[in-house]
Motif scaffolding. Structure first.
Motif, PDB file in Angstrom:
ATOM      1  N   LEU A   1      57.245 -25.201 -11.181  1.00 52.66           N
ATOM      2  CA  LEU A   1      57.923 -25.880 -10.070  1.00 52.66           C
ATOM      3  C   LEU A   1      57.118 -27.049  -9.489  1.00 52.66           C
ATOM      4  CD1 LEU A   1      59.257 -22.684  -8.233  1.00 52.66           C
ATOM      5  CD2 LEU A   1      60.590 -24.312  -9.593  1.00 52.66           C
TER       6      LEU A   1
ATOM      7  N   SER B   1      50.156 -24.199  -3.591  1.00 46.40           N
ATOM      8  CA  SER B   1      51.172 -24.639  -4.554  1.00 46.40           C
ATOM      9  C   SER B   1      50.816 -24.314  -6.000  1.00 46.40           C
ATOM     10  CB  SER B   1      51.424 -26.147  -4.406  1.00 46.40           C
ATOM     11  OG  SER B   1      51.892 -26.412  -3.111  1.00 46.40           O
TER      12      SER B   1
ATOM     13  N   GLU C   1      55.719 -15.718  -0.998  1.00 42.62           N
ATOM     14  CA  GLU C   1      56.805 -16.114  -1.907  1.00 42.62           C
ATOM     15  C   GLU C   1      57.239 -14.916  -2.757  1.00 42.62           C
ATOM     16  OE1 GLU C   1      58.268 -19.337  -3.055  1.00 42.62           O
ATOM     17  OE2 GLU C   1      57.826 -19.663  -0.942  1.00 42.62           O
TER      18      GLU C   1
ATOM     19  N   TRP D   1      53.406 -22.141  -7.429  1.00 44.08           N
ATOM     20  CA  TRP D   1      54.626 -22.816  -7.910  1.00 44.08           C
ATOM     21  C   TRP D   1      54.349 -23.547  -9.222  1.00 44.08           C
ATOM     22  CZ3 TRP D   1      55.637 -25.106  -2.386  1.00 44.08           C
ATOM     23  CH2 TRP D   1      56.311 -24.159  -1.609  1.00 44.08           C
TER      24      TRP D   1
END
Ligand SMILES: Cc1cc2nc3c(=O)[nH]c(=O)nc-3n(C[C@H](O)[C@H](O)[C@H](O)COP(=O)(O)OP(=O)(O)OC[C@H]3O[C@@H](n4cnc5c(N)ncnc54)[C@H](O)[C@@H]3O)c2cc1C
Length: 384
Positions: free
Chosen positions: A54, A46, A338, A49
């Motif tokens: 995010l 993560s 991603e 992100w």
């Protein structure tokens, strides 16, 4: 049956899975001690992100102390010495010994190995670095972004490619039609080569479809932070307004001094059981090296650290209790890729296939992105 104790070194992916799963399988009178210098476990996928706004640090981190309520002893401290023959460990000035040792200390990041690199750019492989990169992206007024891999082998081989695509999407959405170039300079000859040529081509297509200029086989030798210029071993140079990089990796110093490593600088293990050459001492995850027939080692990834930890848990539990069945690591792996805009591809396959891993990259869809979001939530819920 004698009471046993298991020392789990490291509270990252491999360490947390080992400690929590083993606690479920071993009666409480057997001790499980997990040692880490950090107070928080961070869900590293993560960070990509977080870098584009995010996620916040609190949403992707959990205190390791939460494992205490599951019956695991958690010790905070720097592991200073490992004696694999006697399975003794010194951490934070205290001594520990175990009937079993599971080493999951990951890879140390070494940006200082490249002159100028750490002053010049943002190391998005750490929480601090990913946060700093986010701040820099928020106020970015320039037009040239460079994503750089400072060595050809690093954990999560998809991550710099994902980072380039996410940064590209973020800046195009934020800055509209302002001129922008995103260049990816890679030390390696192609993306995710250890996953096989088909997977490598699949990832290259993903980044090219985004208009990201790809420059493989560019080994950085130094960076001039003032002039914002990168020098490569092949004599070329690149200029940038913003630099995001993956630093060189090396095994933690304590591992090198323990006698556990071989000439590769990492810990060799039996590729099915993850046992080191020392009895009762196992190693899982990024700290290990598993040579593959194709000439390169198994890539470093959380997926593998997790799967290897589950194997070690089953084998230790079987040897302590006589229950369950021994298990073997099979080299199967997968990872989300991603691409930005709420979509992700997925690479999936068998890394132990010979002569070369057979990994297929599936086209980017919203469902793979949704699957990664669910996986993040599941991970933090399941282990903490
Ligand atoms: C940006 C990013 C994205 C990623 N995305 C993915 C992904 O999508 N899929 C995937 O499979 N993998 C991904 N990874 C890779 C994955 O995070 C690692 O492969 C995984 O964490 C390895 O687990 P580990 O247990 O071997 O090491 P780690 O999780 O790194 O844990 C090592 C632990 O040991 C501790 N430690 C080290 N030395 C000492 C010491 N001397 N004393 C005390 N404690 C010490 C550290 O503090 C750390 O907590 C990503 C990584 C990054 C950085």
């Amino acid at each position: 049956m004698e009471d046993k104790s298991v020392l789990v070194l490291g509270g990252g992916v491999g360490g947390v899975v080992t400690a929590v799963e083993l606690r479920k399988k071993l009666p409480r009178r057997h001790k499980i001690v997990l040692i880490d210098r950090e107070a928080q476990h961070v869900f590293a996928p993560s960070l990509l992100w977080l870098m584009v706004g995010l996620r916040k640090a609190t949403r992707i981190s959990r205190p390791l102390d939460l494992l205490r309520k599951k019956g695991i002893e958690v010790v905070h401290g720097e592991i200073e010495r490992i004696e694999p023959e006697s399975r003794k460990v010194t951490a934070g000035g205290q001594s520990f010994s175990g009937d079993y040792l599971v080493v999951s200390l990951g890879a140390d990041l070494a940006p200082d190995a490249v002159p100028g690199l750490s002053e010049a750019g943002h190391n998005f492989y750490t929480l601090k670095g990913a946060e700093a990169l986010h701040e820099a992206l928020e106020s970015f007024q320039g037009s040239r972004v460079v994503v750089l891999t400072a060595a050809p082998a690093y954990k999560c081989p998809a991550a710099p490619y994902e980072a380039a695509m996410l940064i590209d999407s973020y800046l195009r959405r934020r800055n509209g039609s302002r001129p922008l170039s995103v260049d990816l300079y890679a030390a390696e000859p192609g993306p995710m080569r250890t996953a096989g040529m088909e997977a490598s081509k699949g990832v290259e297509q993903l980044i090219k479809a985004k208009g990201i200029a790809y420059h493989p086989e560019h080994q950085v030798v130094s960076v001039d932070a003032k002039a914002r210029r990168i020098r490569f071993a092949n004599g070329t140079e690149a200029e940038y307004d913003l630099l995001a990089y993956v630093p060189p990796h090396r095994a933690p110093r304590v591992i090198k001094e323990s006698g556990l490593v071989d000439d590769s600088g990492w810990v060799p293990v039996d590729r099915q059981t993850m046992q080191t050459r020392f009895s009762g001492v196992y190693a899982v995850g990024d700290v290990t090296t598993i040579p593959l027939k194709m000439g390169k080692p198994l890539p470093k990834a959380g997926f593998f650290a997790h799967a290897q930890a589950e194997v070690v848990v089953k084998n230790i539990a079987h040897s302590v209790t006589g229950k369950g069945a021994p298990a073997a690591f099979d080299g199967a792996g997968e990872c989300f890729i991603e691409i930005g805009g709420g979509k992700a591809g997925i690479g999936r396959g068998n890394f132990f296939a010979e002569p070369s891993p057979t990994v297929k990259v599936y086209p980017a869809r919203w469902k793979w992105h949704a699957a990664k979001v669910l996986f993040e939530k599941f991970w933090l819920w399941k282990w903490f």
